[in-house]
Design an enzyme around this catalytic site. Structure first.
Site, PDB file in Angstrom:
ATOM      1  CG  HIS A 115      -1.971   0.968   1.190  1.00  0.00           C
ATOM      2  ND1 HIS A 115      -2.478   1.899   2.136  1.00  0.00           N
ATOM      3  CD2 HIS A 115      -3.277   1.082   0.190  1.00  0.00           C
ATOM      4  CE1 HIS A 115      -3.241   2.440   1.816  1.00  0.00           C
ATOM      5  NE2 HIS A 115      -4.125   1.968   0.699  1.00  0.00           N
ATOM      6  CE  LYS A 117      -1.372   4.667  -1.771  1.00  0.00           C
ATOM      7  NZ  LYS A 117      -2.220   4.199  -0.688  1.00  0.00           N
ATOM      8  CG  ASP A 122      18.708  11.305 -10.393  1.00  0.00           C
ATOM      9  OD1 ASP A 122      18.747  10.044 -11.009  1.00  0.00           O
ATOM     10  OD2 ASP A 122      18.439  12.493 -11.065  1.00  0.00           O
ATOM     11  CG  HIS A 295      -7.264   8.483  -0.545  1.00  0.00           C
ATOM     12  ND1 HIS A 295      -5.969   8.150  -0.945  1.00  0.00           N
ATOM     13  CD2 HIS A 295      -7.998   7.192  -0.348  1.00  0.00           C
ATOM     14  CE1 HIS A 295      -5.775   6.948  -1.075  1.00  0.00           C
ATOM     15  NE2 HIS A 295      -6.928   6.419  -0.793  1.00  0.00           N
ATOM     16  CE  LYS A 297      -4.038   6.890   2.642  1.00  0.00           C
ATOM     17  NZ  LYS A 297      -5.502   6.661   2.812  1.00  0.00           N
ATOM     18  CG  ASP A 302       2.075  19.253  21.699  1.00  0.00           C
ATOM     19  OD1 ASP A 302       0.854  19.560  21.884  1.00  0.00           O
ATOM     20  OD2 ASP A 302       2.790  18.534  22.280  1.00  0.00           O
TER      21      ASP A 302
END
Length: 422
Positions: A115, A117, A122, A295, A297, A302
């Site tokens: 899952h 991404k 380089d 979608h 996450k 603080d």
């Protein structure tokens, strides 16, 4: 030595919101690559976004850039032979994570998904987040366009991410020795600081790092003294995390959750609402994002701590999937993310109160909520027994057409795009 999990300073972190910002930066980086591009993604579709990525990779590969693309076999099940062949023909190495066989037309390898991404260019520039390569991450997709985030990273943490993706391919790939040699020959570059942010890549796998992302969340929640803001698409965390959020709110921390109000999967909202009573009664504020599917996450705590990545706070991400989040300590980035989240809450969210629940909550639903809440104590250990503990990478098939085209390219032909191949 694997240095994933070590905080390193001297980094620059930039927030990328939605596909409009993310795709522009990633595709530009691929077009400017000089030596190497490594891409991991859960979803890659053959829509306008996927075809743009395809074109960028082909162009870079034809200049001699080494390109590795890893996609999940469940999230990206329908890539055409022409699409894969067009990449393989110019030397792009395409691998499928756990490509299971279909039974009665249905793909059954739902668990242990790759899952993550991640993009590394380089060994100097990296992208980490929750945005897949599909048109539904663009606003012009319409009411179902997803609201999501990623980060662009420069500095010493990029070497950490680079080593991780190289090892991920080497561990799952039982094939060519040249790749293992390449891993040994790719030590982290000795680069000086480019910014003020401390950062670390934290991953979740099904071997040694089964709970690392959750532990980082728990430590930050326990340490929070002022505010906690978590924006999460699929929110159904374990008992410990729920307990720590309640404790934080009760000791006076401003705890806010931004969850889906217009979910892409209705069951997601149903599951999350089962927890609302327990959270609201402890003083946690809950906001439902209502513009379109959320979608995200991301989280901040603080004035310094933040995270952006692929991991939801749900059973799949916390107990099954392979995930990757970047955690950062940087006041400026924390302030920027807070401003974006505050705008979201003020302009695009509906705050949920106890009164909103009382109107539609029957006695049976309250009882069901109680049992679901306590079920959360045990599900991580139960899910750990499910199959597919070890990741497998399979080289994507090179079609007969692509093999012929590869021979022609060796004789000076420049090949064709997926459209031309069709």
């Amino acid at each position: 030595m694997d240095n994933v999990g070590r905080w390193v300073g001297g980094n620059r972190v930039a927030l990328l919101e939605n596909g409009e910002e993310f795709f522009t930066r990633v595709f530009d980086a691929i077009r400017q690559a000089r030596r190497e591009v490594i891409i991991e993604t859960f979803i890659l579709f053959e829509d306008k976004v996927g075809l743009a990525l395809h074109a960028a990779m082909r162009s870079a590969a034809q200049r001699g850039v080494k390109i590795d693309l890893m996609v999940d076999g469940f999230g990206s099940p329908d890539l055409s032979r022409e699409f894969i062949g067009g990449l393989s023909a110019v030397g792009v190495r395409v691998r499928m994570f756990d490509p299971g066989q279909r039974i009665l037309g249905q793909r059954l390898n739902v668990f242990r998904r790759m899952h993550r991404k991640i993009v590394v260019v380089d060994g100097e520039l990296a992208f980490v987040g929750g945005i897949n390569y599909s048109a539904d991450h663009l606003l012009d997709f319409g009411p179902k366009a997803k609201q999501d985030y990623a980060v662009e990273l420069h500095g010493p943490v990029v070497a950490q991410i680079h080593q991780f993706v190289l090892r991920a391919i080497a561990l799952g790939d039982k094939g060519p020795r040249w790749f293992r040699r390449r891993l040994k020959q790719a030590p982290p570059p000795d680069r000086g600081p480019v910014g003020d942010a401390e950062a670390v890549l934290i991953t979740r796998d099904n071997r040694r790092h089964t709970g690392d992302i959750e532990r980082e969340y728990l430590a930050a929640i326990r340490a929070a003294r002022k505010r906690i803001v978590i924006a999460n698409a699929y929110f159904f965390p374990g008992y410990r995390l729920i307990k720590e959020l309640r404790r934080a709110a009760r000791r006076g921390v401003d705890v806010r959750l931004i969850l889906q109000g217009e979910p892409d999967m209705p069951i997601v909202k149903t599951a999350a609402t089962m927890l609302y009573h327990h959270l609201l009664r402890a003083g946690v504020r809950i906001y439902e994002y209502c513009d379109r599917p959320l979608h995200a996450k991301v989280a901040l705590m603080d004035d310094v701590w933040t995270t952006v990545g692929s991991s939801n706070l749900d059973p799949l991400s916390l107990s099954l999937n392979l995930e990757a989040n970047v955690f950062a300590r940087d006041r400026a980035f924390n302030q920027l993310l807070w401003e974006r989240m505050d705008t979201l809450m003020c302009k695009s969210c509906q705050q949920i109160g106890v009164a909103d629940l009382e109107n539609g909550w029957s006695g049976w639903r309250l009882v069901r909520s109680f049992f679901i809440f306590h079920f959360l104590r045990w599900y991580p250990s139960w899910l750990g027994w499910l199959p597919r503990q070890v990741p497998r990478l399979t080289p994507a098939e090179v079609t007969e057409l692509a093999e012929k085209r590869e021979k022609r390219e060796g004789a000076g032909d420049n090949g064709a795009t997926p459209t031309e191949a069709a």
